[in-house]
Design a protein around this motif. Structure first.
Motif, mmCIF file in Angstrom:
data_model
loop_
_atom_site.group_PDB
_atom_site.id
_atom_site.type_symbol
_atom_site.label_atom_id
_atom_site.label_comp_id
_atom_site.label_asym_id
_atom_site.label_seq_id
_atom_site.Cartn_x
_atom_site.Cartn_y
_atom_site.Cartn_z
ATOM 1 N N LEU A 38 1.144 -1.053 0.132
ATOM 2 C CA LEU A 38 -0.258 -0.025 -0.114
ATOM 3 C C LEU A 38 1.095 1.130 -0.490
ATOM 4 O O LEU A 38 0.662 2.479 -0.588
ATOM 5 N N ALA A 39 1.736 1.400 0.734
ATOM 6 C CA ALA A 39 2.980 2.365 0.503
ATOM 7 C C ALA A 39 3.421 2.885 -0.880
ATOM 8 O O ALA A 39 3.396 3.520 -0.912
ATOM 9 N N GLU A 40 3.340 0.825 -1.560
ATOM 10 C CA GLU A 40 4.113 1.775 -2.781
ATOM 11 C C GLU A 40 3.279 2.376 -3.505
ATOM 12 O O GLU A 40 3.121 3.427 -4.076
ATOM 13 N N LEU A 41 1.852 1.527 -3.839
ATOM 14 C CA LEU A 41 0.559 1.915 -4.032
ATOM 15 C C LEU A 41 0.169 3.411 -4.124
ATOM 16 O O LEU A 41 0.002 4.024 -5.298
ATOM 17 N N LYS A 42 0.498 3.770 -2.522
ATOM 18 C CA LYS A 42 -0.635 4.989 -2.358
ATOM 19 C C LYS A 42 1.543 6.248 -3.441
ATOM 20 O O LYS A 42 0.939 7.076 -3.367
ATOM 21 N N ARG A 43 1.897 5.915 -2.545
ATOM 22 C CA ARG A 43 3.372 6.804 -3.424
ATOM 23 C C ARG A 43 3.752 7.276 -4.919
ATOM 24 O O ARG A 43 3.417 7.509 -5.618
ATOM 25 N N THR A 44 3.030 5.963 -5.999
ATOM 26 C CA THR A 44 2.869 6.171 -7.395
ATOM 27 C C THR A 44 1.204 6.209 -7.284
ATOM 28 O O THR A 44 0.842 6.612 -8.705
ATOM 29 N N GLU A 45 0.904 6.889 -6.306
ATOM 30 C CA GLU A 45 -0.212 7.304 -6.851
ATOM 31 C C GLU A 45 -1.512 6.378 -7.723
ATOM 32 O O GLU A 45 -2.670 6.839 -8.310
ATOM 33 N N LEU A 67 -8.780 2.287 -5.617
ATOM 34 C CA LEU A 67 -8.061 3.278 -6.402
ATOM 35 C C LEU A 67 -8.477 4.995 -6.963
ATOM 36 O O LEU A 67 -9.559 4.805 -6.900
ATOM 37 N N ASN A 68 -7.295 5.019 -7.240
ATOM 38 C CA ASN A 68 -7.324 6.368 -7.971
ATOM 39 C C ASN A 68 -8.016 6.798 -9.114
ATOM 40 O O ASN A 68 -7.989 6.423 -9.945
ATOM 41 N N PRO A 69 -9.652 7.115 -8.905
ATOM 42 C CA PRO A 69 -9.403 7.198 -10.232
ATOM 43 C C PRO A 69 -8.975 8.093 -10.887
ATOM 44 O O PRO A 69 -9.027 8.054 -12.658
ATOM 45 N N HIS A 378 4.496 0.311 -13.266
ATOM 46 C CA HIS A 378 4.231 1.671 -12.918
ATOM 47 C C HIS A 378 4.896 1.629 -11.516
ATOM 48 O O HIS A 378 4.399 1.411 -10.561
ATOM 49 N N GLY A 379 5.797 2.298 -11.224
ATOM 50 C CA GLY A 379 6.651 3.243 -10.049
ATOM 51 C C GLY A 379 7.363 1.766 -10.058
ATOM 52 O O GLY A 379 8.000 2.177 -8.740
#
Ligand SMILES: [Zn+2]
Length: 383
Positions: A38-45, A67-69, A378-379
């Motif tokens: 999650l930290a990685e997914l938040k970092r890559t938005e 998920l970021n729309p 991605h990221g």
């Protein structure tokens, strides 16, 4: 098996908004693994916090995530022997747009670039999304691709051999662009979302106008030093056999692809046909088409026997348009595979037998895998 990141993204795409604790429960991942991913997914938005949810008991409210729309869209492109396809998908792998065009084999690189440009223009004209939200482009190529320099190698597309496919299509986009062989892309789609979920080791065996494949070991697609791994179609069966489009003689593809049977079907019916036409007629009961597919299954099984003797894999995902014939293909394929395999089913316990399974993404596996290439990169570093 899908990566923790992939599983979290998929679960969020299915369930909408969830807390980290719920994600751990639903994915079966350890809380610490979820937390790292999650930290990685938040970092890559890719993932954003949406609010809080009161948990039962007296604990503090848990943060909910979604998920970021605005994370945008990915484009998957298939560059095939006689087909170009473009898919636009969002980060939760929902397909927003999907279109194929057929063209004569031997088309030029300019034709390919122009058609892809037209398809993408059409895709985004039809959509509410704008290319501003484009995360990246994945390209699935019907030939081996050097993963380091993007160059198409000898094999499936003589007309594009030597082309730097990333540079060619890179003119069209201002976003990261990734390219891989179509069977490797199919393998990514199958392990992330399809028939190979839960398998760390498997083979993809593609039966279409060509014969291809992919090798997945320990959850990674094996590419080889130059991108040529898993090119099962060009294993030479008979050095005195007919010339193959790769320049060698007697490759497995010459015997097991559907190019020959398709030409036969066209002569028999006196009109131009595609693989999908032959499959449709076979499913409707046409004996000639059934016979051609069964023979292709038999020849394909012989090749698969070779592959089985090299890898003895737990799973083979059978892909390509021929697989749309279902049991008309799979039954003769399995019988022939058994006949030409060293390890016989009766010799080993059930849990040690190779499973043959049709791919989930029959029509768009390679293109979905190209989308998967973007999401996997991605990221994050390759694989
Ligand atoms: Zn060949």
């Amino acid at each position: 098996m899908a990566t923790p990141t992939g599983r979290i993204v998929r679960t969020l795409s299915e369930r909408g908004s969830l807390s980290a604790v719920q994600l751990a429960r639903l994915t079966g991942l350890a809380k610490s693994t979820v937390s790292t991913a999650l930290a990685e997914l938040k970092r890559t938005e890719m993932v954003v916090e949406t609010g809080t949810e009161q948990t039962s008991g007296a604990g503090r409210p848990a943060t909910t995530l979604t998920l970021n729309p605005k994370a945008g869209t990915c484009i998957g492109v298939l560059i095939g022997q006689s087909e170009l396809q473009v898919i636009v998908a969002d980060v939760s792998h929902s397909v927003l747009w999907d279109k194929s065009v057929y063209l004569e084999p031997g088309y030029s690189e300019q034709t390919a670039a122009e058609l892809v440009r037209e398809l993408i223009t059409e895709a985004y004209a039809d959509q509410w999304q704008t290319p501003a939200g484009l995360l990246g482009v994945g390209i699935a190529v019907g030939a081996p691709v050097n993963p380091v320099n993007g160059q198409i190698l000898r094999g499936g597309l003589p007309n594009l051999t030597g082309t730097d496919i990333r540079a060619l299509l890179g003119q069209l986009f201002d976003v990261p662009i990734f390219a891989d062989n179509e069977s490797n892309c199919s393998a990514i789609a199958e392990m992330t979302w399809g028939a190979a979920q839960g398998f760390e080791d498997f083979i993809v065996y593609t039966l279409d106008l060509g014969v291809g494949g992919a090798i997945v070991s320990g959850g990674k697609v094996l590419r080889g030093i130059a991108g040529g791994a898993g090119e099962f179609g060009h294993v030479v069966i008979d050095p005195a056999g007919p010339v193959c489009r790769c320049g060698n003689r007697g490759c497995l593809e010459v015997y097991a692809s559907f190019s020959g049977p398709l030409a036969e079907a066209q002569r028999h019916f006196g009109r131009k046909l595609r693989i999908t036409d032959v499959v449709r007629m076979a499913l409707a009961g046409d004996e000639t088409c059934r016979r051609l597919i069964a023979q292709a299954g038999e020849a394909g099984g012989r090749g698969l026997g070779l592959i089985g003797s090299v890898f003895n894999p737990p799973l083979v995902v059978v892909s390509g348009r021929l697989a749309t014939a279902g049991e008309l293909l799979m039954t003769p394929l399995a019988e022939s595979f058994e006949r030409y395999s060293l390890v016989k089913r009766e010799d080993v316990p059930e849990n040690a037998r190779t499973i043959l399974r049709r791919s989930t993404f029959i029509d768009n596996g390679a293109c979905m895998g190209a989308v998967g290439l973007v999401l996997r990169h991605h990221g994050r570093p390759l694989n």
